[in-house]
Design a protein around this motif. Structure first.
Motif, PDB file in Angstrom:
ATOM      1  N   ALA A   1      59.685 -15.567 -10.370  1.00 56.55           N
ATOM      2  CA  ALA A   1      58.492 -14.722 -10.540  1.00 56.55           C
ATOM      3  C   ALA A   1      57.421 -15.072  -9.518  1.00 56.55           C
ATOM      4  O   ALA A   1      56.741 -14.194  -8.975  1.00 56.55           O
ATOM      5  CB  ALA A   1      57.948 -14.883 -11.956  1.00 56.55           C
ATOM      6  N   THR A   2      57.258 -16.370  -9.255  1.00 53.73           N
ATOM      7  CA  THR A   2      56.243 -16.818  -8.298  1.00 53.73           C
ATOM      8  C   THR A   2      56.596 -16.374  -6.888  1.00 53.73           C
ATOM      9  O   THR A   2      55.745 -15.853  -6.149  1.00 53.73           O
ATOM     10  CB  THR A   2      56.124 -18.356  -8.337  1.00 53.73           C
ATOM     11  N   PHE A   3      57.840 -16.548  -6.496  1.00 54.89           N
ATOM     12  CA  PHE A   3      58.244 -16.158  -5.147  1.00 54.89           C
ATOM     13  C   PHE A   3      58.213 -14.645  -4.980  1.00 54.89           C
ATOM     14  O   PHE A   3      57.864 -14.145  -3.902  1.00 54.89           O
ATOM     15  CB  PHE A   3      59.638 -16.710  -4.842  1.00 54.89           C
TER      16      PHE A   3
ATOM     17  N   LYS B   1      48.376 -15.483   1.747  1.00 53.55           N
ATOM     18  CA  LYS B   1      47.309 -15.070   0.835  1.00 53.55           C
ATOM     19  C   LYS B   1      47.735 -15.309  -0.606  1.00 53.55           C
ATOM     20  O   LYS B   1      48.811 -14.897  -1.025  1.00 53.55           O
ATOM     21  CB  LYS B   1      47.000 -13.581   1.040  1.00 53.55           C
ATOM     22  N   PHE B   2      46.865 -15.966  -1.346  1.00 52.32           N
ATOM     23  CA  PHE B   2      47.109 -16.190  -2.772  1.00 52.32           C
ATOM     24  C   PHE B   2      46.223 -15.293  -3.647  1.00 52.32           C
ATOM     25  O   PHE B   2      46.392 -15.239  -4.860  1.00 52.32           O
ATOM     26  CB  PHE B   2      46.826 -17.648  -3.142  1.00 52.32           C
ATOM     27  N   GLU B   3      45.275 -14.588  -2.996  1.00 50.79           N
ATOM     28  CA  GLU B   3      44.327 -13.783  -3.757  1.00 50.79           C
ATOM     29  C   GLU B   3      45.040 -12.694  -4.562  1.00 50.79           C
ATOM     30  O   GLU B   3      45.894 -11.970  -4.051  1.00 50.79           O
ATOM     31  CB  GLU B   3      43.311 -13.116  -2.823  1.00 50.79           C
ATOM     32  N   GLY B   4      44.663 -12.607  -5.835  1.00 52.95           N
ATOM     33  CA  GLY B   4      45.215 -11.551  -6.687  1.00 52.95           C
ATOM     34  C   GLY B   4      46.642 -11.784  -7.126  1.00 52.95           C
ATOM     35  O   GLY B   4      47.257 -10.889  -7.727  1.00 52.95           O
ATOM     36  N   LEU B   5      47.157 -12.968  -6.866  1.00 55.98           N
ATOM     37  CA  LEU B   5      48.530 -13.268  -7.259  1.00 55.98           C
ATOM     38  C   LEU B   5      48.628 -13.369  -8.781  1.00 55.98           C
ATOM     39  O   LEU B   5      47.887 -14.121  -9.405  1.00 55.98           O
ATOM     40  CB  LEU B   5      48.972 -14.589  -6.628  1.00 55.98           C
ATOM     41  N   GLU B   6      49.548 -12.593  -9.385  1.00 54.93           N
ATOM     42  CA  GLU B   6      49.748 -12.627 -10.829  1.00 54.93           C
ATOM     43  C   GLU B   6      51.195 -12.999 -11.127  1.00 54.93           C
ATOM     44  O   GLU B   6      52.122 -12.399 -10.572  1.00 54.93           O
ATOM     45  CB  GLU B   6      49.408 -11.272 -11.457  1.00 54.93           C
ATOM     46  N   VAL B   7      51.364 -13.988 -11.982  1.00 47.64           N
ATOM     47  CA  VAL B   7      52.697 -14.495 -12.296  1.00 47.64           C
ATOM     48  C   VAL B   7      52.866 -14.600 -13.805  1.00 47.64           C
ATOM     49  O   VAL B   7      52.006 -15.151 -14.498  1.00 47.64           O
ATOM     50  CB  VAL B   7      52.940 -15.881 -11.664  1.00 47.64           C
TER      51      VAL B   7
ATOM     52  N   ALA C   1      47.076 -18.911  -8.724  1.00 45.93           N
ATOM     53  CA  ALA C   1      47.454 -17.599  -9.248  1.00 45.93           C
ATOM     54  C   ALA C   1      46.931 -17.388 -10.665  1.00 45.93           C
ATOM     55  O   ALA C   1      46.574 -18.337 -11.366  1.00 45.93           O
ATOM     56  CB  ALA C   1      48.977 -17.463  -9.233  1.00 45.93           C
ATOM     57  N   LYS C   2      46.930 -16.126 -11.061  1.00 51.41           N
ATOM     58  CA  LYS C   2      46.617 -15.790 -12.448  1.00 51.41           C
ATOM     59  C   LYS C   2      47.935 -15.833 -13.213  1.00 51.41           C
ATOM     60  O   LYS C   2      48.818 -15.010 -12.996  1.00 51.41           O
ATOM     61  CB  LYS C   2      45.994 -14.397 -12.535  1.00 51.41           C
TER      62      LYS C   2
END
Length: 443
Positions: free
Chosen positions: A288-290, A117-123, A421-422
């Motif tokens: 941060a992404t991971f 899931k990528f939804e709501g991912l904040e980096v 992501a955001k």
């Protein structure tokens, strides 16, 4: 052979396996005949022992060996037949010999099936630049590494080196390791317990003073932990740091001539710092992404995968210990000092990330970008005296190039995730970026 399978959890399958006794009997008879050719039994010449005698004397043991081998072989045949992506070794349960078949159960852990899931991912993605002040500070650091000390008659201040005698006591009693003569200390280095260095600040050569300090609660010597102590300090010498001039001799250390001068030194230093920033920013956004990916996805993990990662991390720590203290130190090292719990949290995170990244790679059908690999190698090689030689080394050594390809493929995964992501871009100083990288490595 008949096989049925059922899920007992998201990462485990139970196999019910039935093997015809005809298969067992066939192997049993064949093994009896082989044994008859080699076994030694009184009254018979070696190789001439009748099979029925071998059956009577050794039949039960040989039959059990055959059954064990059949189970070992057929469980993996069953895993392949059911197209199970197994991890770890299967666990055999409830083995039973019936009239027409050997029936047993086996439980095997399977590779996790996940939907990323990528939804709501904040980096948060950091950005940084090397400015003139950073370069000047770095050159000053290079000078400090080659600095000398010159006596001063003034008061001791931070960054000055003080030579002194000290004698410590707790409740009026001296303690082991609490005294020393001609001890050298750079004030502000943080080598001593809290309050010790502060007590010396302001003292001059020839001055004596008693300072009050308290040992930390977690101090390594249990008999001193949390105790109030007094130290008698006698200052013998106060020295101020003397930086070397940036002259021909100093430039020579860095492979530069006097004609090239400080401007060339600054240019070289800036180039190295910019490369460091580039790598630091790459590592920051990757981390941060991971971290965001792991936090946003639940993954049920097979215990065997976590156990393998714990063992890998334990061995890595032992290797680091060996490198630091040598083979003799490693012999005295007890692996029981590194229990599973010490690594479990990080191992679970590592396994979880590996599962998620593998799924992203498969879903996005990502393949390593050869051009990015070449650019990475060229950039890395540019810091060496002969870049061509370095490039040829990585291009000709498949293992070394594969390691670079792995790094680049991770970068491509990061790019793919960031596209969904955001992303918040934040500017940081060169110094703060390095501090963050050091903290991440230590953590």
């Amino acid at each position: 052979m008949q096989v049925t399978s059922e899920a007992v959890s998201g990462v485990a399958r139970r196999l019910n396996i039935s093997v015809p006794t005809s298969r067992i009997n066939e192997q049993f008879e064949a093994r009896l005949k082989r044994t008859a050719k080699t076994v030694k039994i009184n009254g018979f010449r070696q190789g001439k022992v009748p099979v029925n005698v071998v059956r009577r004397e050794y039949g039960a043991g040989i039959y059990q060996e055959v059954v064990n081998d059949i189970i070992r072989d057929t469980v993996f045949e069953a895993i392949q037949q059911e197209k199970i992506n197994a991890v770890g070794m299967p666990n055999i349960e409830k083995s039973e010999m019936k009239e027409d078949a050997l029936v047993y159960e086996a439980t095997v852990e399977v590779y996790p099936e996940v939907e990323v899931k990528f939804e709501g991912l904040e980096v948060e993605r950091k950005a940084s630049e090397v400015n003139d002040k950073d370069v000047d500070q770095m050159i000053e650091n290079l000078q400090k590494q080659r600095a000398s000390w010159a006596e001063t008659k003034g008061m001791a201040k931070k960054d000055m080196q003080v030579t002194f005698d000290f004698e410590g006591s707790v409740d009026g009693e001296k303690f082991e390791g609490g005294s020393s003569e001609d001890f050298k200390l750079v004030l502000g280095s943080g080598r001593m317990i809290p309050g010790f260095e502060d007590g010396i600040v302001g003292m001059k050569k020839g001055e004596e003073k008693v300072i009050d300090v308290t040992f930390p609660e977690d101090y390594q010597a249990e008999n001193l932990a949390g105790k109030a102590a007094q130290f008698k300090i006698t200052v013998k010498l106060v020295e101020k740091q003397k930086l070397p001039e940036i002259d021909a001799e100093f430039l020579k250390v860095f492979g530069l001539t006097e004609e090239e001068g400080v401007e060339k030194l600054k240019a070289d230093v800036r180039k190295n710092m910019e490369r460091e920033v580039k790598n630091g920013l790459r590592n920051q956004v990757k981390g941060a992404t991971f971290d965001a990916l792991v936090a946003a996805n639940e993954v049920e993990l097979p215990e065997s995968m976590v156990a393998q990662e714990i063992d890998r991390q334990r061995q890595q720590m032992i290797q680091q210990f060996t490198q630091q203290f040598g083979a003799q130190g490693a012999k005295a090292f007890d692996s029981s000092m590194l229990p599973d719990d010490l690594f479990k949290e990080q191992a679970e995170k590592s396994v979880k990330l590996g599962v998620l990244v593998s799924k992203v790679l498969a879903d996005a059908k990502l393949e390593v970008d050869a051009a990015r690999v070449d650019a990475y190698i060229q950039d890395m090689a540019s810091s060496y005296e002969d870049p061509t030689e370095v490039i040829e080394y990585f291009n000709n050594d498949k293992q070394q190039r594969a390691q670079i390809e792995s790094v680049i493929l991770e970068d491509q995964v990061v790019d793919h995730i960031l596209a969904s992501a955001k992303v918040t871009d934040t500017a940081v100083s060169y110094e703060d970026l390095l501090k963050e990288q050091q903290a991440r490595q230590q953590g």
